[in-house]
Design an enzyme around this catalytic site. Structure first.
Site, PDB file in Angstrom:
ATOM      1  N   GLY A  83      -2.535   2.595 -10.079  1.00 50.90           N
ATOM      2  CA  GLY A  83      -1.123   2.482  -9.722  1.00 50.90           C
ATOM      3  C   GLY A  83      -0.603   1.081  -9.951  1.00 50.90           C
ATOM      4  CB  ALA A 105       5.556  -2.896  -4.560  1.00 49.23           C
ATOM      5  CB  ALA A 106       0.921  -0.813  -3.031  1.00 55.17           C
ATOM      6  CB  CYS A 148      15.137  -0.729  -4.582  1.00 56.54           C
ATOM      7  SG  CYS A 148      13.782  -0.220  -3.510  1.00 56.54           S
ATOM      8  N   GLY A 158       9.304  -0.917  -0.205  1.00 51.49           N
ATOM      9  CA  GLY A 158       8.682  -1.907  -1.071  1.00 51.49           C
ATOM     10  C   GLY A 158       8.033  -3.036  -0.293  1.00 51.49           C
TER      11      GLY A 158
END
Length: 449
Positions: free
Chosen positions: A9, A12-13, A44, A299
């Site tokens: 992934g 943001a993480a 966003c 986020g």
């Protein structure tokens, strides 16, 4: 021996975890696998790009070459992980198995598609990736009537964006207010009236029941009424992507996210799983306010969790605390923010609440350019501990909601906040007594009754 860290992934993480791992262990071999074509951007911001305030190029902060060159991280875009074996500690992608010493699962979430007919028709879109945004942008050229399904924050941002681009916009929401669940009705009504002043129409308390057309969408139905449209945008909430967690047999919580410890380690059959860490929208975490779990698909939460997951994947012993989930949005000229529990969420936790409210200005009354501000604070009726807040203003909502969030996380009683809180004062930035303190003062008076 070089530590091998795999991250699944690139949101943001995921990217935060990869960077944190590399900082902790500069010699580590860090690989990131992502199905997305673009990385290092915030979903966003998509409504503002579609409105024309920014370009797609503006919002991509870094490309894969930056991460390779500056941070020594290998990122594989457009690459799906097809298998994960927790026993052999391998991840398979593009037919190749990659060994790992530590695995970070940051697979995020996907927009929920209602199980109704027609949602797969042409010109039905979700808002999640740059790819989604570009598809919407292309379709906008031939569309006049747009229906937004969902009146949450993203749905309202998209509604105003489409309206500013000259579209006829209708928002359909199954609950009886906009920004349901996280905002109280009195605050939500302010937002709705503001959007209605632009000509946006609302259908509340009616779920969308069907999507109709031949090859492409022509209308939708809700409450036995027909709403014509040539574009439908689904802003119907996010569900955790659980394919990889299920491959690993991880425990899934009652809210639909992976159950984790404060070190972002998952569980399998109630036991901690070694060398696997999970972060971001896929996680079910602990509420700092209500007793029990929550989903904090923000986020800021993803970055907080990604830092801990990445550090620990590289051998650290970091922890992530419970969350209050502060949120903020800018809709036109209005800032709307909240934190902790709303009245509705508090009721679900079985809490009886008392509220306080104050109205004022973001600057001294006499200073030009000041904007109106309304602040609402909630406290537990029995303990007087502050448990939630919302505010609506013309500017400067973020700092104030962050201030309240810290008080909520610390378990502050309303009376203690009122006794000890101080605000910096300068006429261009605040009233001499900030509206937040006035709202808590009103809350304290109400708690005495």
């Amino acid at each position: 021996m070089v530590r091998k860290i795999v991250v699944i992934g690139s949101g943001a993480a995921g990217l935060t975890a990869a960077s944190a791992a590399k900082r902790r262990d500069p010699e580590a071999d860090v690989k990131v696998f992502t199905e997305d074509e673009y990385i290092a951007y915030s979903p966003c911001v998509i409504p503002w790009v579609l409105e024309g305030k920014l370009t797609w190029k503006d919002i991509v902060m870094h490309d894969t070459s930056f991460y390779t060159r500056e941070r020594g991280i290998d990122i594989r875009t457009g690459t799906k992980v097809t298998a994960v074996d927790g026993t052999s500690k391998t991840v398979t992608a593009d037919g190749t198995a990659y060994e790992y010493d530590a695995l970070v699962v940051a697979t995020g979430g996907s927009v929920f598609r209602p199980p109704i007919t027609g949602v797969d028709l042409k010109n039905v879109f979700v808002v999640r990736t740059i790819g989604n945004g570009k598809e919407i942008e292309k379709a906008m050229k031939g569309s006049e009537k747009v229906v937004i399904a969902g009146a949450g924050v993203i749905g309202l941002e998209m509604a105003l964006s489409m309206r500013h681009r000259g579209k006829d916009v209708t928002v359909i929401e199954m609950f009886d207010q906009v920004i349901p669940r996280i905002a109280d009705k009195d605050i939500a009504e302010h937002v709705q009236r503001y959007l209605e002043s632009f000509g946006i129409k609302f259908v509340l308390n009616e779920p969308m029941s069907s999507v109709c057309g031949d090859a492409e969408v022509k209308w939708v139905t809700a409450g036995n009424k027909k709403y014509e449209c040539d574009m439908l945008i689904l802003a119907t909430g996010v569900r955790a992507n659980l394919e990889i967690p299920r491959m690993l047999g991880l425990d899934i919580g009652k809210l639909g996210g992976v159950v984790v410890s404060n070190k972002m380690q998952p569980y399998r059959d109630g036991k901690l799983v070694d060398d696997v860490f999970v972060a971001g929208d896929v996680v079910q975490c602990e509420s700092a306010v209500g007793t029990g779990p929550t989903m904090s698909q923000l986020g800021s939460t993803a970055v907080k969790q990604g830092l801990v997951a990445g550090k620990n994947a590289a051998g650290a012993d970091a922890v992530s605390g419970a969350v209050a989930s502060p949120w903020v949005t800018v809709i036109g000229d209005v800032h709307v923010a909240g934190t902790g529990l709303s009245e509705n969420l508090a009721a679900q936790y079985g809490l009886k609440v008392v509220s306080g409210k104050a109205e004022g200005f973001t600057r001294a009354r006499y200073y030009p350019g000041g904007k109106r501000m309304t602040v609402k604070i909630l406290a537990d009726a029995d303990t007087h501990v502050m448990i939630g807040a919302q505010l609506i203003a013309g500017e400067d909502a973020t700092g104030r909601i962050d201030w309240i969030t810290e008080a909520i996380i610390q378990g502050t009683k309303a009376e203690d906040f009122l006794a000890h809180a101080e605000n910096a004062y300068c006429p261009p930035t605040s009233m001499v007594r900030d509206v937040v303190i006035s709202a808590v003062d009103d809350l304290c008076n109400n708690l005495k009754r």
